[in-house]
Design a protein around this motif. Structure first.
Motif, PDB file in Angstrom:
ATOM      1  N   SER A 148      -7.015   3.166  -4.094  1.00 11.13           N
ATOM      2  CA  SER A 148      -5.727   3.063  -3.398  1.00 11.13           C
ATOM      3  C   SER A 148      -5.169   4.435  -3.046  1.00 11.13           C
ATOM      4  O   SER A 148      -4.592   4.633  -1.974  1.00 11.13           O
ATOM      5  CB  SER A 148      -4.715   2.285  -4.253  1.00 11.13           C
ATOM      6  OG  SER A 148      -5.143   0.954  -4.441  1.00 11.13           O
ATOM      7  N   ASP A 149      -5.324   5.395  -3.949  1.00  7.82           N
ATOM      8  CA  ASP A 149      -4.894   6.761  -3.661  1.00  7.82           C
ATOM      9  C   ASP A 149      -5.736   7.356  -2.544  1.00  7.82           C
ATOM     10  O   ASP A 149      -5.225   8.020  -1.635  1.00  7.82           O
ATOM     11  CB  ASP A 149      -5.007   7.611  -4.933  1.00  7.82           C
ATOM     12  CG  ASP A 149      -4.556   9.050  -4.726  1.00  7.82           C
ATOM     13  OD1 ASP A 149      -3.341   9.303  -4.805  1.00  7.82           O
ATOM     14  OD2 ASP A 149      -5.420   9.917  -4.481  1.00  7.82           O
ATOM     15  N   MET A 150      -7.020   7.090  -2.560  1.00  7.90           N
ATOM     16  CA  MET A 150      -7.932   7.662  -1.562  1.00  7.90           C
ATOM     17  C   MET A 150      -7.694   7.055  -0.179  1.00  7.90           C
ATOM     18  O   MET A 150      -7.953   7.699   0.840  1.00  7.90           O
ATOM     19  CB  MET A 150      -9.379   7.468  -2.011  1.00  7.90           C
ATOM     20  CG  MET A 150      -9.672   8.146  -3.344  1.00  7.90           C
ATOM     21  SD  MET A 150     -11.382   7.952  -3.904  1.00  7.90           S
ATOM     22  CE  MET A 150     -12.054   9.550  -3.456  1.00  7.90           C
ATOM     23  N   ALA A 151      -7.187   5.822  -0.156  1.00  3.12           N
ATOM     24  CA  ALA A 151      -6.869   5.194   1.133  1.00  3.12           C
ATOM     25  C   ALA A 151      -5.731   5.919   1.847  1.00  3.12           C
ATOM     26  O   ALA A 151      -5.554   5.775   3.061  1.00  3.12           O
ATOM     27  CB  ALA A 151      -6.499   3.729   0.916  1.00  3.12           C
ATOM     28  N   PRO A 161      -2.229  12.886 -14.887  1.00  2.00           N
ATOM     29  CA  PRO A 161      -1.018  13.715 -14.758  1.00  2.00           C
ATOM     30  C   PRO A 161       0.266  12.931 -14.478  1.00  2.00           C
ATOM     31  O   PRO A 161       1.341  13.373 -14.883  1.00  2.00           O
ATOM     32  CB  PRO A 161      -1.367  14.646 -13.602  1.00  2.00           C
ATOM     33  CG  PRO A 161      -2.834  14.833 -13.721  1.00  2.00           C
ATOM     34  CD  PRO A 161      -3.359  13.488 -14.138  1.00  2.00           C
ATOM     35  N   PHE A 162       0.184  11.809 -13.791  1.00  2.00           N
ATOM     36  CA  PHE A 162       1.375  10.979 -13.579  1.00  2.00           C
ATOM     37  C   PHE A 162       1.987  10.610 -14.918  1.00  2.00           C
ATOM     38  O   PHE A 162       3.211  10.675 -15.101  1.00  2.00           O
ATOM     39  CB  PHE A 162       0.998   9.711 -12.804  1.00  2.00           C
ATOM     40  CG  PHE A 162       2.143   8.740 -12.636  1.00  2.00           C
ATOM     41  CD1 PHE A 162       2.993   8.825 -11.538  1.00  2.00           C
ATOM     42  CD2 PHE A 162       2.385   7.750 -13.583  1.00  2.00           C
ATOM     43  CE1 PHE A 162       4.065   7.937 -11.398  1.00  2.00           C
ATOM     44  CE2 PHE A 162       3.441   6.862 -13.455  1.00  2.00           C
ATOM     45  CZ  PHE A 162       4.283   6.965 -12.357  1.00  2.00           C
ATOM     46  N   VAL A 163       1.142  10.252 -15.866  1.00  2.00           N
ATOM     47  CA  VAL A 163       1.616   9.848 -17.205  1.00  2.00           C
ATOM     48  C   VAL A 163       2.050  11.061 -18.002  1.00  2.00           C
ATOM     49  O   VAL A 163       3.046  11.004 -18.742  1.00  2.00           O
ATOM     50  CB  VAL A 163       0.516   9.060 -17.934  1.00  2.00           C
ATOM     51  CG1 VAL A 163       1.002   8.597 -19.306  1.00  2.00           C
ATOM     52  CG2 VAL A 163       0.064   7.860 -17.100  1.00  2.00           C
ATOM     53  N   ASN A 371       2.281   4.744  -8.858  1.00  2.00           N
ATOM     54  CA  ASN A 371       1.734   5.328 -10.083  1.00  2.00           C
ATOM     55  C   ASN A 371       0.714   6.438  -9.821  1.00  2.00           C
ATOM     56  O   ASN A 371      -0.148   6.704 -10.661  1.00  2.00           O
ATOM     57  CB  ASN A 371       1.122   4.235 -10.964  1.00  2.00           C
ATOM     58  CG  ASN A 371       0.136   3.347 -10.210  1.00  2.00           C
ATOM     59  OD1 ASN A 371      -0.133   3.547  -9.037  1.00  2.00           O
ATOM     60  ND2 ASN A 371      -0.395   2.332 -10.899  1.00  2.00           N
ATOM     61  N   ASN A 372       0.808   7.075  -8.651  1.00  2.00           N
ATOM     62  CA  ASN A 372      -0.005   8.283  -8.430  1.00  2.00           C
ATOM     63  C   ASN A 372       0.912   9.500  -8.388  1.00  2.00           C
ATOM     64  O   ASN A 372       2.142   9.370  -8.406  1.00  2.00           O
ATOM     65  CB  ASN A 372      -0.815   8.174  -7.138  1.00  2.00           C
ATOM     66  CG  ASN A 372       0.049   8.310  -5.893  1.00  2.00           C
ATOM     67  OD1 ASN A 372       1.214   7.903  -5.885  1.00  2.00           O
ATOM     68  ND2 ASN A 372      -0.506   8.854  -4.830  1.00  2.00           N
ATOM     69  N   LEU A 373       0.315  10.666  -8.340  1.00  2.00           N
ATOM     70  CA  LEU A 373       1.076  11.910  -8.257  1.00  2.00           C
ATOM     71  C   LEU A 373       0.497  12.697  -7.081  1.00  2.00           C
ATOM     72  O   LEU A 373      -0.514  13.383  -7.221  1.00  2.00           O
ATOM     73  CB  LEU A 373       0.934  12.692  -9.569  1.00  2.00           C
ATOM     74  CG  LEU A 373       1.931  13.796  -9.853  1.00  2.00           C
ATOM     75  CD1 LEU A 373       3.343  13.239  -9.971  1.00  2.00           C
ATOM     76  CD2 LEU A 373       1.548  14.511 -11.147  1.00  2.00           C
ATOM     77  N   PRO A 374       1.114  12.597  -5.883  1.00  2.00           N
ATOM     78  CA  PRO A 374       0.539  13.226  -4.694  1.00  2.00           C
ATOM     79  C   PRO A 374       0.268  14.716  -4.841  1.00  2.00           C
ATOM     80  O   PRO A 374      -0.706  15.224  -4.254  1.00  2.00           O
ATOM     81  CB  PRO A 374       1.599  12.944  -3.625  1.00  2.00           C
ATOM     82  CG  PRO A 374       2.248  11.677  -4.050  1.00  2.00           C
ATOM     83  CD  PRO A 374       2.303  11.781  -5.557  1.00  2.00           C
ATOM     84  N   ASN A 382       3.443   8.600  -2.180  1.00  2.00           N
ATOM     85  CA  ASN A 382       3.368   7.874  -3.443  1.00  2.00           C
ATOM     86  C   ASN A 382       2.719   6.515  -3.188  1.00  2.00           C
ATOM     87  O   ASN A 382       3.057   5.829  -2.221  1.00  2.00           O
ATOM     88  CB  ASN A 382       4.759   7.685  -4.057  1.00  2.00           C
ATOM     89  CG  ASN A 382       5.403   9.002  -4.434  1.00  2.00           C
ATOM     90  OD1 ASN A 382       6.287   9.484  -3.750  1.00  2.00           O
ATOM     91  ND2 ASN A 382       4.943   9.601  -5.519  1.00  2.00           N
ATOM     92  N   VAL A 383       1.811   6.124  -4.057  1.00  2.00           N
ATOM     93  CA  VAL A 383       0.988   4.942  -3.821  1.00  2.00           C
ATOM     94  C   VAL A 383       1.010   4.023  -5.037  1.00  2.00           C
ATOM     95  O   VAL A 383       1.063   4.486  -6.183  1.00  2.00           O
ATOM     96  CB  VAL A 383      -0.478   5.354  -3.523  1.00  2.00           C
ATOM     97  CG1 VAL A 383      -1.379   4.140  -3.399  1.00  2.00           C
ATOM     98  CG2 VAL A 383      -0.548   6.189  -2.249  1.00  2.00           C
ATOM     99  N   LEU A 384       0.954   2.722  -4.784  1.00  2.00           N
ATOM    100  CA  LEU A 384       0.788   1.721  -5.834  1.00  2.00           C
ATOM    101  C   LEU A 384      -0.710   1.498  -6.021  1.00  2.00           C
ATOM    102  O   LEU A 384      -1.370   0.918  -5.167  1.00  2.00           O
ATOM    103  CB  LEU A 384       1.482   0.408  -5.421  1.00  2.00           C
ATOM    104  CG  LEU A 384       1.379  -0.764  -6.404  1.00  2.00           C
ATOM    105  CD1 LEU A 384       2.051  -0.423  -7.723  1.00  2.00           C
ATOM    106  CD2 LEU A 384       1.988  -2.021  -5.790  1.00  2.00           C
TER     107      LEU A 384
END
Length: 392
Positions: A148-151, A161-163, A371-374, A382-384
């Motif tokens: 999903s982040d790569m999309a 790192p988000f966490v 839940n990503n960290l761009p 920001n992506v789910l």
């Protein structure tokens, strides 16, 4: 489906199992975690932890799957199912160890096993079939986060790192959280009173992947890793070879955000390093000590290039298998001008950190929160991240 999902989301206190298998290919980590809230108010408590080792044959097969030369579609399909079952068994084992039943657990969140990560083509593949995990445990399962982040033009890594930013921000001091698994990655967590806008996080380079491989080859599979850094501590670093390895590693010069894996730090690369050591007539101890120093040097130089020039750091907190390696920890303490600690001494066992992190990422997903960290992955927004499987 909506009724079941709504029930989980609306629980004030959730029990979740996080599943993680990293680049080291040493086994499956399963963390049973209590989670309260989501987003900035998230609180977590580790209830139990269990690590299940892969057999020598399983590890051999997984290493082969990571190499396009030795991998096949049939082998990937088969291992996807095998690992799905193994992940399910790991989840049930940690639940049982805690004296609970699967019915008490709200969800499972699985990272899966990366067998190929190709950020240049915005492609990645994690196996460990989610449907098998859900079916064999009877528990709602979340996973497959990276695509999903790569999309959205991200690298799909690093995700933890988000966490780190969510859970470990200090009131007044900047900290670096360093995880040394197969690959080393770090997060600069700014103090809460800092004016910094973006979290800096990126993969650094090799962690244990080349050390483990060297030990495996040099001991003819009698050992699969350097327990506590014992072999490296008995050896002497060959500094000419060390400098050659650093100079040959183009990843150091790549500016963050960046991510890497076994595609770069491959069996072929390991073979080249071992051949150089053989030509220099290095002992097993000296070879492992030099490769271990390579890991340390990549970390310290990355900090100098991409972190120290931007902010003052108070403490480095180390988690992952590398935190148990005395040669690595001693090397970091000699190289860095600030305190170097282990996660075990700060919060919870560092071995469980990444598995815990995936429960938080899964919790965010279930709440419909990004839940990503761009700034870490390079995504355009920001992506789910995540995919959902419900047991029947």
């Amino acid at each position: 489906m909506l009724k079941r999902l709504s029930k989980v989301v609306n629980e004030e206190r959730k029990l979740a199992v996080g599943l993680m298998s990293g680049t080291s290919l040493d086994g499956i980590d399963a963390a049973l975690v209590e989670i309260i809230g989501f987003g900035p108010g998230t609180k977590v408590r580790l209830l139990d932890f269990e690590s299940t080792s892969y057999s020598v044959e399983e590890r051999r097969q997984l290493i082969a799957l990571c190499d396009p030369v030795s991998s096949t579609v049939e082998k990937i399909c088969k291992m996807n199912i095998i690992l799905g079952d193994r992940f399910a068994e790991a989840a049930l084992a940690v639940i049982q160890k805690a004296g609970l039943t699967p019915e008490a657990v709200s969800f499972i969140s699985s990272h899966g096993q990366t067998i190929y990560h190709w950020p240049e083509e915005q492609a990645t593949l994690q196996i460990g079939e989610l449907a098998n995990i859900a079916a064999k445990t009877g528990i709602l399962t979340v996973g497959d986060f990276r695509p999903s982040d790569m999309a959205y033009q991200g690298q799909g890594a690093p995700l933890v790192p988000f966490v780190d930013a969510l859970l470990f921000s200090h009131p007044t001091e900047n900290q670096v959280l360093l995880n040394i698994g197969g690959i080393s990655n770090l997060t600069v967590v700014h103090a809460k009173n800092s004016s910094a806008k973006e979290i800096s996080a990126f993969d650094v380079g090799p962690g244990n992947v080349l050390i483990d491989g060297a030990v495996r080859h040099l001991t003819a599979n009698q050992q699969t890793y350097d327990l506590d850094g014992t072999i490296a501590c008995k050896g002497n670093v060959h500094y000419d070879l060390l400098m050659m390895l650093i100079q040959e590693d183009d990843f150091l010069a790549v500016k963050p955000p960046k991510s890497t894996g076994r595609e770069l730090y491959s069996e072929q690369r390991l073979a080249t390093i071992l051949k150089k050591a053989e030509n220099l007539s290095l002992s097993i101890e000296d070879t492992v000590a030099t490769i271990t120093a390579y890991t340390v040097e990549m970390i310290s130089q990355s900090l100098e290039l991409y972190v120290h020039k931007e902010q003052k750091i108070h403490e480095l907190i180390v988690s992952g298998g590398g935190a148990h390696n005395q040669a690595i920890m001693d090397g970091l303490r000699q190289a860095l001008p600030y305190k170097v600690s282990r996660m075990d001494d700060v919060a919870f066992t560092g071995d469980a950190k990444e598995a815990i992190a995936f429960t938080v990422l899964g919790n965010q997903f279930l709440h419909g929160e990004t839940n990503n960290l761009p700034s870490a992955t390079g995504a355009s927004r920001n992506v789910l991240m995540g995919k959902l499987v419900l047991p029947s």
